[in-house]
Write a protein that holds these residues in place. Structure first.
Motif, PDB file in Angstrom:
ATOM      1  N   MET A  44       0.843  -1.195   0.000  1.00 39.00           N
ATOM      2  CA  MET A  44       0.000   0.000   0.000  1.00 39.00           C
ATOM      3  C   MET A  44       0.882   1.250   0.000  1.00 39.00           C
ATOM      4  SD  MET A  44      -3.034   0.995   2.683  1.00 39.00           S
ATOM      5  CE  MET A  44      -3.851  -0.568   2.335  1.00 39.00           C
ATOM      6  N   LYS A  45       0.574   2.222  -0.869  1.00 39.32           N
ATOM      7  CA  LYS A  45       1.394   3.417  -1.005  1.00 39.32           C
ATOM      8  C   LYS A  45       1.298   4.280   0.239  1.00 39.32           C
ATOM      9  CE  LYS A  45       2.346   7.209  -4.170  1.00 39.32           C
ATOM     10  NZ  LYS A  45       1.933   7.892  -5.420  1.00 39.32           N
ATOM     11  N   ALA A  46       2.442   4.759   0.710  1.00 37.40           N
ATOM     12  CA  ALA A  46       2.479   5.594   1.905  1.00 37.40           C
ATOM     13  C   ALA A  46       1.991   7.001   1.578  1.00 37.40           C
ATOM     14  CB  ALA A  46       3.893   5.638   2.472  1.00 37.40           C
ATOM     15  N   ALA A  47       1.139   7.550   2.449  1.00 35.19           N
ATOM     16  CA  ALA A  47       0.666   8.919   2.275  1.00 35.19           C
ATOM     17  C   ALA A  47       1.699   9.920   2.772  1.00 35.19           C
ATOM     18  CB  ALA A  47      -0.656   9.115   3.021  1.00 35.19           C
ATOM     19  N   ILE A  48       2.487   9.507   3.770  1.00 39.71           N
ATOM     20  CA  ILE A  48       3.502  10.376   4.361  1.00 39.71           C
ATOM     21  C   ILE A  48       4.813   9.611   4.436  1.00 39.71           C
ATOM     22  CG2 ILE A  48       4.222  11.623   6.453  1.00 39.71           C
ATOM     23  CD1 ILE A  48       1.251  12.044   7.079  1.00 39.71           C
ATOM     24  N   LYS A  49       5.890  10.234   4.007  1.00 39.79           N
ATOM     25  CA  LYS A  49       7.223   9.636   4.132  1.00 39.79           C
ATOM     26  C   LYS A  49       8.160  10.636   4.796  1.00 39.79           C
ATOM     27  CE  LYS A  49       7.144   6.481   0.140  1.00 39.79           C
ATOM     28  NZ  LYS A  49       7.804   6.157  -1.156  1.00 39.79           N
ATOM     29  N   ILE A  50       8.748  10.217   5.890  1.00 43.69           N
ATOM     30  CA  ILE A  50       9.750  11.003   6.599  1.00 43.69           C
ATOM     31  C   ILE A  50      11.056  10.217   6.506  1.00 43.69           C
ATOM     32  CG2 ILE A  50      10.406  12.021   8.824  1.00 43.69           C
ATOM     33  CD1 ILE A  50       7.851  13.214   7.834  1.00 43.69           C
ATOM     34  N   GLU A  51      12.084  10.790   5.897  1.00 47.36           N
ATOM     35  CA  GLU A  51      13.331  10.057   5.667  1.00 47.36           C
ATOM     36  C   GLU A  51      14.526  10.839   6.207  1.00 47.36           C
ATOM     37  OE1 GLU A  51      13.151   9.477   1.405  1.00 47.36           O
ATOM     38  OE2 GLU A  51      12.230   7.505   1.666  1.00 47.36           O
ATOM     39  N   GLY A  52      15.118  10.316   7.286  1.00 43.39           N
ATOM     40  CA  GLY A  52      16.322  10.905   7.856  1.00 43.39           C
ATOM     41  C   GLY A  52      16.179  12.364   8.238  1.00 43.39           C
ATOM     42  N   VAL A  53      15.018  12.739   8.785  1.00 45.41           N
ATOM     43  CA  VAL A  53      14.731  14.154   9.032  1.00 45.41           C
ATOM     44  C   VAL A  53      15.289  14.616  10.379  1.00 45.41           C
ATOM     45  CG1 VAL A  53      12.870  15.790   9.563  1.00 45.41           C
ATOM     46  CG2 VAL A  53      12.723  14.333   7.541  1.00 45.41           C
ATOM     47  N   THR A  54      15.997  15.732  10.312  1.00 48.21           N
ATOM     48  CA  THR A  54      16.461  16.446  11.494  1.00 48.21           C
ATOM     49  C   THR A  54      15.987  17.893  11.380  1.00 48.21           C
ATOM     50  OG1 THR A  54      18.416  15.064  11.839  1.00 48.21           O
ATOM     51  CG2 THR A  54      18.499  17.294  12.745  1.00 48.21           C
ATOM     52  N   LYS A  55      15.505  18.451  12.490  1.00 47.01           N
ATOM     53  CA  LYS A  55      15.117  19.863  12.524  1.00 47.01           C
ATOM     54  C   LYS A  55      15.821  20.531  13.697  1.00 47.01           C
ATOM     55  CE  LYS A  55      13.169  23.772  11.754  1.00 47.01           C
ATOM     56  NZ  LYS A  55      13.640  24.596  10.615  1.00 47.01           N
ATOM     57  N   ARG A  56      16.643  21.529  13.361  1.00 42.83           N
ATOM     58  CA  ARG A  56      17.388  22.258  14.390  1.00 42.83           C
ATOM     59  C   ARG A  56      16.838  23.682  14.525  1.00 42.83           C
ATOM     60  NH1 ARG A  56      21.280  20.154  11.037  1.00 42.83           N
ATOM     61  NH2 ARG A  56      22.341  18.276  11.813  1.00 42.83           N
ATOM     62  N   TYR A  57      16.820  24.144  15.764  1.00 44.09           N
ATOM     63  CA  TYR A  57      16.569  25.547  16.068  1.00 44.09           C
ATOM     64  C   TYR A  57      17.807  26.040  16.804  1.00 44.09           C
ATOM     65  CZ  TYR A  57      11.673  24.594  14.953  1.00 44.09           C
ATOM     66  OH  TYR A  57      10.507  24.245  14.320  1.00 44.09           O
ATOM     67  N   GLY A  58      18.707  26.673  16.063  1.00 41.63           N
ATOM     68  CA  GLY A  58      19.991  27.015  16.645  1.00 41.63           C
ATOM     69  C   GLY A  58      20.769  25.747  16.930  1.00 41.63           C
ATOM     70  N   SER A  59      21.230  25.604  18.169  1.00 37.06           N
ATOM     71  CA  SER A  59      21.980  24.400  18.549  1.00 37.06           C
ATOM     72  C   SER A  59      21.074  23.281  19.056  1.00 37.06           C
ATOM     73  CB  SER A  59      23.010  24.743  19.639  1.00 37.06           C
ATOM     74  OG  SER A  59      22.356  25.252  20.798  1.00 37.06           O
ATOM     75  N   ALA A  60      19.780  23.584  19.224  1.00 36.93           N
ATOM     76  CA  ALA A  60      18.837  22.576  19.745  1.00 36.93           C
ATOM     77  C   ALA A  60      18.247  21.759  18.601  1.00 36.93           C
ATOM     78  CB  ALA A  60      17.734  23.244  20.528  1.00 36.93           C
ATOM     79  N   GLU A  61      18.200  20.434  18.796  1.00 35.51           N
ATOM     80  CA  GLU A  61      17.596  19.536  17.808  1.00 35.51           C
ATOM     81  C   GLU A  61      16.208  19.118  18.280  1.00 35.51           C
ATOM     82  OE1 GLU A  61      21.185  17.257  15.496  1.00 35.51           O
ATOM     83  OE2 GLU A  61      20.580  16.448  17.445  1.00 35.51           O
ATOM     84  N   ALA A  62      15.183  19.685  17.642  1.00 39.96           N
ATOM     85  CA  ALA A  62      13.805  19.338  18.002  1.00 39.96           C
ATOM     86  C   ALA A  62      13.434  17.961  17.482  1.00 39.96           C
ATOM     87  CB  ALA A  62      12.841  20.381  17.451  1.00 39.96           C
ATOM     88  N   VAL A  63      13.992  17.576  16.322  1.00 41.33           N
ATOM     89  CA  VAL A  63      13.793  16.252  15.719  1.00 41.33           C
ATOM     90  C   VAL A  63      15.155  15.788  15.233  1.00 41.33           C
ATOM     91  CG1 VAL A  63      12.731  14.978  13.823  1.00 41.33           C
ATOM     92  CG2 VAL A  63      11.397  16.687  15.051  1.00 41.33           C
ATOM     93  N   ARG A  64      15.486  14.517  15.487  1.00 37.68           N
ATOM     94  CA  ARG A  64      16.820  14.025  15.149  1.00 37.68           C
ATOM     95  C   ARG A  64      16.756  12.708  14.392  1.00 37.68           C
ATOM     96  NH1 ARG A  64      21.608  12.403  19.486  1.00 37.68           N
ATOM     97  NH2 ARG A  64      23.121  11.750  17.923  1.00 37.68           N
ATOM     98  N   GLU A  65      17.144  12.716  13.128  1.00 42.97           N
ATOM     99  CA  GLU A  65      17.290  11.520  12.310  1.00 42.97           C
ATOM    100  C   GLU A  65      16.060  10.587  12.395  1.00 42.97           C
ATOM    101  OE1 GLU A  65      19.594  10.458  10.094  1.00 42.97           O
ATOM    102  OE2 GLU A  65      20.494  12.449  10.247  1.00 42.97           O
ATOM    103  N   VAL A  66      14.892  11.142  12.121  1.00 38.68           N
ATOM    104  CA  VAL A  66      13.647  10.372  12.203  1.00 38.68           C
ATOM    105  C   VAL A  66      13.246   9.896  10.816  1.00 38.68           C
ATOM    106  CG1 VAL A  66      11.176  10.493  12.725  1.00 38.68           C
ATOM    107  CG2 VAL A  66      12.831  11.525  14.293  1.00 38.68           C
ATOM    108  N   SER A  67      12.860   8.628  10.725  1.00 35.50           N
ATOM    109  CA  SER A  67      12.379   8.055   9.466  1.00 35.50           C
ATOM    110  C   SER A  67      11.169   7.162   9.736  1.00 35.50           C
ATOM    111  CB  SER A  67      13.477   7.218   8.791  1.00 35.50           C
ATOM    112  OG  SER A  67      14.594   7.999   8.451  1.00 35.50           O
ATOM    113  N   PHE A  68      10.109   7.349   8.976  1.00 36.62           N
ATOM    114  CA  PHE A  68       8.966   6.435   8.991  1.00 36.62           C
ATOM    115  C   PHE A  68       8.079   6.753   7.789  1.00 36.62           C
ATOM    116  CE2 PHE A  68       7.710   9.846  12.041  1.00 36.62           C
ATOM    117  CZ  PHE A  68       6.608  10.363  11.368  1.00 36.62           C
ATOM    118  N   ALA A  69       7.198   5.817   7.464  1.00 35.30           N
ATOM    119  CA  ALA A  69       6.212   6.010   6.401  1.00 35.30           C
ATOM    120  C   ALA A  69       4.842   5.653   6.958  1.00 35.30           C
ATOM    121  CB  ALA A  69       6.547   5.144   5.185  1.00 35.30           C
ATOM    122  N   LEU A  70       3.830   6.452   6.609  1.00 34.44           N
ATOM    123  CA  LEU A  70       2.484   6.240   7.121  1.00 34.44           C
ATOM    124  C   LEU A  70       1.525   5.916   5.981  1.00 34.44           C
ATOM    125  CD1 LEU A  70       2.170   9.206   9.663  1.00 34.44           C
ATOM    126  CD2 LEU A  70       3.102   6.910  10.034  1.00 34.44           C
TER     127      LEU A  70
END
Length: 301
Positions: A1-27
């Motif tokens: 079944m085709k994934a509606a959402i794909k998150i691949e190796g996602v990191t989100k930084r705000y300055g030196s803070a990492e709110a999301v770190r190396e997250v991967s999944f498909a929904l």
């Protein structure tokens, strides 16, 4: 079944803070629970899916498009309910929904039927400023449902809802999942999600520490199964190594066994020399699993 959402190796930084770190999944279609403490990265992930923020690294795809792109046409097929809903207090409930329907290019008349679906038809002519917190939450849910979205992102959706309305809400979510929508539920109410989410993603300090169905997470965690027994006679007879037995509520006893000895314990209690008068088998709850995966995650580098 085709994934509606794909998150691949996602990191989100705000300055030196990492709110999301190396997250991967498909929904894929169905209901998915996204759980974690405040600051775990849940809301940041939703903002990434909505295109409200861009990833520092990695890729995000929603319905085949990049949500951070200038023209994110898939947004019309998304529904979003933020944790804290806010509407123009001077507008009525009907006017509020009509405004959002026009923004999405949906027929206003059909959209107003959503007021009845969330139990607000009688209050549709009232100004939103007179609504209780629970009523504003229901209006927010109706707004998120405009256009029968293919992806529905819900951040603490049952806050302020009474038990009857919570049940109605989860019926709506189940119906959407059955019709092919992907529903992502972020909530602290783990007991509500346990029987309703087909999959659970656990976040901690921006990292994904577990991902799977409740049964899969139970197999991975290998937490003990709890038995609650009302014995016919004392002492309660159990095979060696099962226990220790401790008092619970009046007339009941509790003990825990490893998951692979559950059948052995059941046989002893049902077919032994002094069968139990009554018993309950209580598998690890989502709360138990959540605590386990937070305790046993690998330390951050």
């Amino acid at each position: 079944m085709k994934a509606a959402i794909k998150i691949e190796g996602v990191t989100k930084r705000y300055g030196s803070a990492e709110a999301v770190r190396e997250v991967s999944f498909a929904l894929s279609p169905g209901a998915v629970a996204l759980v974690g403490h405040n600051g775990a990265g849940k809301t940041t992930l939703m903002k990434l899916m909505l295109g409200l923020v861009r990833p520092s690294s990695g890729t995000v795809s929603v319905l085949g498009e990049n949500p951070a792109a200038g023209q994110f046409a898939a947004r019309r097929r998304l529904g979003y309910l933020p944790e804290n809903v806010s509407f123009n207090a001077a507008l009525t409930g009907r006017e509020t929904l009509a405004f959002y329907a026009r923004l999405k290019g949906e027929p206003v008349a059909r959209t107003l039927d959503l007021l009845d679906k969330v139990g607000l038809s009688a209050a549709g002519a009232r100004r939103v400023g007179t609504y209780s917190k629970g009523m504003r939450q229901r209006l927010g849910l109706a707004q998120a449902l405009i256009g029968e979205p293919q992806v529905l992102l819900l951040d603490e959706p049952t806050t302020g809802l009474d038990p009857a309305l919570r049940l109605s809400f989860y019926e709506i979510v189940h119906d959407l999942g059955q019709r092919g929508a992907t529903v992502l539920l972020s909530s602290h109410a783990l007991s509500e999600l346990e029987e309703r989410a087909e999959r659970v993603i656990i976040m901690d300090h921006g990292r994904m520490v577990a991902d799977g169905s409740i049964d899969e997470l139970r197999r991975i965690a290998r937490l003990p199964v709890r038995f609650r027994v009302r014995p016919r006679a004392m002492p309660l007879s159990l095979p060696q190594g099962l226990g220790p037995v401790r008092p619970a509520s009046a007339g009941w006893l509790d003990f825990e066994v490893d998951a692979d000895r559950k059948i052995e314990a059941l046989q002893a209690l049902v077919c032994g020399g002094a069968p139990a008068e009554d018993l309950e088998v209580i598998p690890p709850t989502l709360d138990d699993l959540y605590a386990h995966f937070l305790r046993h995650q690998e330390p951050a580098a």
